[in-house]
Design an enzyme around this catalytic site. Structure first.
Site, PDB file in Angstrom:
ATOM      1  CE  LYS A  24       5.174  47.137  21.792  1.00 13.33           C
ATOM      2  NZ  LYS A  24       4.575  47.463  20.174  1.00 13.33           N
ATOM      3  CB  ILE A  25      12.337  49.215  22.664  1.00 13.07           C
ATOM      4  CG1 ILE A  25      11.415  47.931  23.044  1.00 13.07           C
ATOM      5  CG2 ILE A  25      13.711  49.270  22.957  1.00 13.07           C
ATOM      6  CD1 ILE A  25      12.001  46.592  22.489  1.00 13.07           C
TER       7      ILE A  25
ATOM      8  CB  SER B 119      16.809  46.544  16.841  1.00  8.80           C
ATOM      9  OG  SER B 119      15.715  46.189  16.346  1.00  8.80           O
ATOM     10  NE  ARG B 120      14.816  39.928  16.239  1.00  4.40           N
ATOM     11  CZ  ARG B 120      14.648  40.172  17.496  1.00  4.40           C
ATOM     12  NH1 ARG B 120      15.269  40.621  18.187  1.00  4.40           N
ATOM     13  NH2 ARG B 120      13.103  39.522  17.917  1.00  4.40           N
TER      14      ARG B 120
ATOM     15  CG  HIS C 261      18.639  38.158  21.646  1.00  2.00           C
ATOM     16  ND1 HIS C 261      18.357  38.072  20.464  1.00  2.00           N
ATOM     17  CD2 HIS C 261      17.723  38.980  22.129  1.00  2.00           C
ATOM     18  CE1 HIS C 261      17.597  38.714  19.904  1.00  2.00           C
ATOM     19  NE2 HIS C 261      16.622  39.375  21.163  1.00  2.00           N
ATOM     20  CD  GLN C 262      22.889  40.422  29.115  1.00  3.16           C
ATOM     21  OE1 GLN C 262      23.949  39.817  28.902  1.00  3.16           O
ATOM     22  NE2 GLN C 262      22.741  41.260  30.303  1.00  3.16           N
TER      23      GLN C 262
ATOM     24  CG  ASP D 138      21.186  42.221  24.063  1.00  2.40           C
ATOM     25  OD1 ASP D 138      21.853  41.527  24.721  1.00  2.40           O
ATOM     26  OD2 ASP D 138      19.748  42.394  23.833  1.00  2.40           O
TER      27      ASP D 138
ATOM     28  CD  GLU E  23      20.914  37.054  18.158  1.00  6.17           C
ATOM     29  OE1 GLU E  23      21.139  38.096  18.199  1.00  6.17           O
ATOM     30  OE2 GLU E  23      19.766  36.657  18.631  1.00  6.17           O
TER      31      GLU E  23
ATOM     32  CG  PHE F 262      14.402  38.717  26.641  1.00  2.22           C
ATOM     33  CD1 PHE F 262      15.907  38.509  25.960  1.00  2.22           C
ATOM     34  CD2 PHE F 262      14.090  37.808  27.434  1.00  2.22           C
ATOM     35  CE1 PHE F 262      16.353  37.196  26.134  1.00  2.22           C
ATOM     36  CE2 PHE F 262      14.526  36.558  27.857  1.00  2.22           C
ATOM     37  CZ  PHE F 262      15.924  36.362  26.939  1.00  2.22           C
TER      38      PHE F 262
HETATM   39  P1  NAD Z   1       7.358  48.583  17.787  1.00  5.57           P
HETATM   40  O1  NAD Z   1       6.653  47.905  16.872  1.00  5.57           O
HETATM   41  O2  NAD Z   1       6.870  49.185  19.013  1.00  5.57           O
HETATM   42  O3  NAD Z   1       8.486  49.550  17.232  1.00  5.57           O
HETATM   43  C1  NAD Z   1       9.116  49.431  16.061  1.00  5.57           C
HETATM   44  C2  NAD Z   1       9.086  51.013  15.678  1.00  5.57           C
HETATM   45  O4  NAD Z   1      10.100  50.850  14.167  1.00  5.57           O
HETATM   46  C3  NAD Z   1       8.006  51.373  14.972  1.00  5.57           C
HETATM   47  O5  NAD Z   1       7.626  52.865  15.611  1.00  5.57           O
HETATM   48  C4  NAD Z   1       8.009  51.536  13.356  1.00  5.57           C
HETATM   49  O6  NAD Z   1       7.020  52.516  12.919  1.00  5.57           O
HETATM   50  C5  NAD Z   1       9.377  51.514  13.382  1.00  5.57           C
HETATM   51  N1  NAD Z   1       9.765  51.265  11.889  1.00  5.57           N
HETATM   52  C6  NAD Z   1       9.385  50.084  11.043  1.00  5.57           C
HETATM   53  N2  NAD Z   1      10.220  50.211   9.964  1.00  5.57           N
HETATM   54  C7  NAD Z   1      10.751  51.219   9.999  1.00  5.57           C
HETATM   55  C8  NAD Z   1      12.109  51.775   9.002  1.00  5.57           C
HETATM   56  N3  NAD Z   1      12.285  51.271   8.091  1.00  5.57           N
HETATM   57  N4  NAD Z   1      12.578  52.873   9.518  1.00  5.57           N
HETATM   58  C9  NAD Z   1      12.619  53.513  10.750  1.00  5.57           C
HETATM   59  N5  NAD Z   1      11.623  53.165  11.688  1.00  5.57           N
HETATM   60  C10 NAD Z   1      10.827  51.943  11.430  1.00  5.57           C
HETATM   61  O7  NAD Z   1       8.772  47.682  18.512  1.00  5.57           O
HETATM   62  P2  NAD Z   1       9.546  47.562  19.918  1.00  5.57           P
HETATM   63  O8  NAD Z   1       8.826  46.762  20.672  1.00  5.57           O
HETATM   64  O9  NAD Z   1       9.740  48.777  20.130  1.00  5.57           O
HETATM   65  O10 NAD Z   1      10.629  46.633  19.354  1.00  5.57           O
HETATM   66  C11 NAD Z   1      11.709  47.082  18.438  1.00  5.57           C
HETATM   67  C12 NAD Z   1      12.593  45.850  18.197  1.00  5.57           C
HETATM   68  O11 NAD Z   1      13.442  45.654  19.186  1.00  5.57           O
HETATM   69  C13 NAD Z   1      11.755  44.619  17.531  1.00  5.57           C
HETATM   70  O12 NAD Z   1      11.547  44.552  16.323  1.00  5.57           O
HETATM   71  C14 NAD Z   1      12.940  43.621  18.051  1.00  5.57           C
HETATM   72  O13 NAD Z   1      13.771  43.313  16.808  1.00  5.57           O
HETATM   73  C15 NAD Z   1      13.853  44.191  18.958  1.00  5.57           C
HETATM   74  N6  NAD Z   1      13.728  43.841  20.473  1.00  5.57           N
HETATM   75  C16 NAD Z   1      15.047  43.016  21.191  1.00  5.57           C
HETATM   76  C17 NAD Z   1      14.798  42.602  22.271  1.00  5.57           C
HETATM   77  C18 NAD Z   1      16.253  42.100  22.790  1.00  5.57           C
HETATM   78  O14 NAD Z   1      16.063  41.336  23.877  1.00  5.57           O
HETATM   79  N7  NAD Z   1      17.337  42.527  22.466  1.00  5.57           N
HETATM   80  C19 NAD Z   1      13.637  42.308  22.920  1.00  5.57           C
HETATM   81  C20 NAD Z   1      12.448  43.084  22.256  1.00  5.57           C
HETATM   82  C21 NAD Z   1      12.395  43.439  20.885  1.00  5.57           C
END
Ligand code: NAD
Length: 336
Positions: free
Chosen positions: A154-155, A233-234, A295-296, A258, A263, A298
């Site tokens: 999604k992101i 992401s993380r 981590h902002q 972020d 953290e 979101f």
């Molecule tokens: P999502 O589940 O919609 O998308 C994750 C994608 O990563 C999927 O398409 C999946 O197939 C892919 N993936 C999984 N393992 C993989 C690998 N080994 N290599 C390559 N691709 C791989 O998740 P999302 O909603 O897009 O969120 C992504 C990440 O963003 C979350 O896991 C979270 O850690 C992070 N996040 C951060 C914040 C923030 O405030 N900074 C907020 C929300 C989420």
């Protein structure tokens, strides 16, 4: 139900209270992080609600189970902080918020990239001191550059669309390729080929054992000199000492993060008048070509409303013992 919200900041409470008006649970807001030591604060509650840096490790889950608490709602998407097998073994049900404004995080990744490239964070400091010079502020056109995206869920998809709008060539790596993105012009490549080709790399895959330290010394060595790296992401996706070395040698052009691997000891707290006992984080916050936000990604009005809405719905589902995915498989996912 009585629900204890751990790591809960005053800015979250109005959103949670508004979302609760349809549910009428009794909410207790606690500023403390969830640890085995703080579990007793949840005494008398039937459920708890936690955030990204509340570690649901075996000792914490065991302490919750000992206290009779078996319902947990996460106010976040990622669930790498949950020891899922132990939760299953103890009969603790965990729900998360799988979707809430992917645009919030994608747009924050773009903000980091834009600010680093066009040096607006440096210009802000300079013009505050009436220094109107341009030395050191030169950026590059994003138009026509090759931007790599790892993880096009999604992101990552939202980020890819923005970059396509900038006129970038978007190349991606994901275990699941998106036909929709391909139609829009995104090209999927093997990860090592992607690393070698991109001017900018943005990470949007979850933290799993497979993706832990995805960007290590060998991945960095494959990247073009001067490439920019963005991680919203993380933190555990980066081998931080290797990234610091690449920044210090000049191989990595800039870093926007972020998230940070350690953290949970620091983010969401004010350390401005204390010694920061983390040499890597100190180095990162002081390098001129590094931008750290705590981590902002979101943190938008829309995302906060959606998180609160889904969280309160999840808590009601947990109370009623229903499997929410039977009703709304897109919005509610059980970590089981
Ligand atoms: P999502 O589940 O919609 O998308 C994750 C994608 O990563 C999927 O398409 C999946 O197939 C892919 N993936 C999984 N393992 C993989 C690998 N080994 N290599 C390559 N691709 C791989 O998740 P999302 O909603 O897009 O969120 C992504 C990440 O963003 C979350 O896991 C979270 O850690 C992070 N996040 C951060 C914040 C923030 O405030 N900074 C907020 C929300 C989420």
């Amino acid at each position: 139900m009585k629900i204890a919200f751990f790591s809960c900041h005053p800015y979250e409470q109005p959103f949670l209270e508004a979302a609760n008006s349809n549910h009428r649970h009794q909410l207790t807001f606690l500023s403390q992080q969830l640890t085995p030591e703080t579990v007793p604060l949840a005494a008398g509650h039937q459920a708890i609600c936690v955030f990204v840096n509340d570690q649901l490790t075996r000792p914490t889950l065991q302490a919750l189970a000992d206290q009779g608490i078996r319902l947990v709602a996460l106010r976040c998407t990622g669930y790498n902080q949950v020891d899922v097998p132990t939760a299953q073994q103890l009969g603790i049900r965990v729900l998360r918020v799988p979707t809430y404004s992917p645009h919030a995080v994608a747009e924050h990744a773009v903000a980091l990239l834009m600010s680093l490239n066009r040096k607006t964070y440096l210009a802000y400091e300079r013009t505050k001191q009436n220094n109107f010079t341009l030395d050191g502020l030169m950026g590059f056109d994003l138009y026509g550059k090759r931007v790599g995206v790892i993880g096009t869920g999604k992101i990552g998809a939202a980020f890819s669309r923005i970059m396509l709008g900038f006129g970038c060539h978007v190349v991606a790596y994901d275990k699941m390729q998106s036909a929709v993105l391909q139609q829009l012009g995104v090209e999927y490549l093997p990860v090592n080929e992607l690393l070698a080709k991109v001017d900018v790399l943005s990470l949007h895959c979850p933290l799993t054992p497979e993706t832990h330290h995805l960007i290590d010394a060998s991945a960095l060595a494959l990247m073009k000199p001067g490439a920019y790296l963005i991680n919203t992401s993380r933190g555990g996706l980066l081998d931080t000492p290797a990234v610091l070395e690449a920044l210090q040698s000049g191989h990595l052009g800039a870093l926007g993060i972020d998230v940070y691997e350690l953290e949970d000891d620091f983010f969401f707290a004010d350390w401005s008048d204390k010694y920061l006992p983390d040499a890597d984080l100190n180095a990162l916050t002081h390098l001129p070509n590094v931008l750290v936000t705590s981590h902002q990604g979101f943190f938008t009005q829309e995302a906060m409303e959606q998180i609160a809405h889904t969280t309160l719905n999840n808590l009601t589902y947990l109370e009623q013992g229903q499997l929410p995915q039977q009703h709304l498989s897109e919005d509610y996912v059980v970590v089981e």
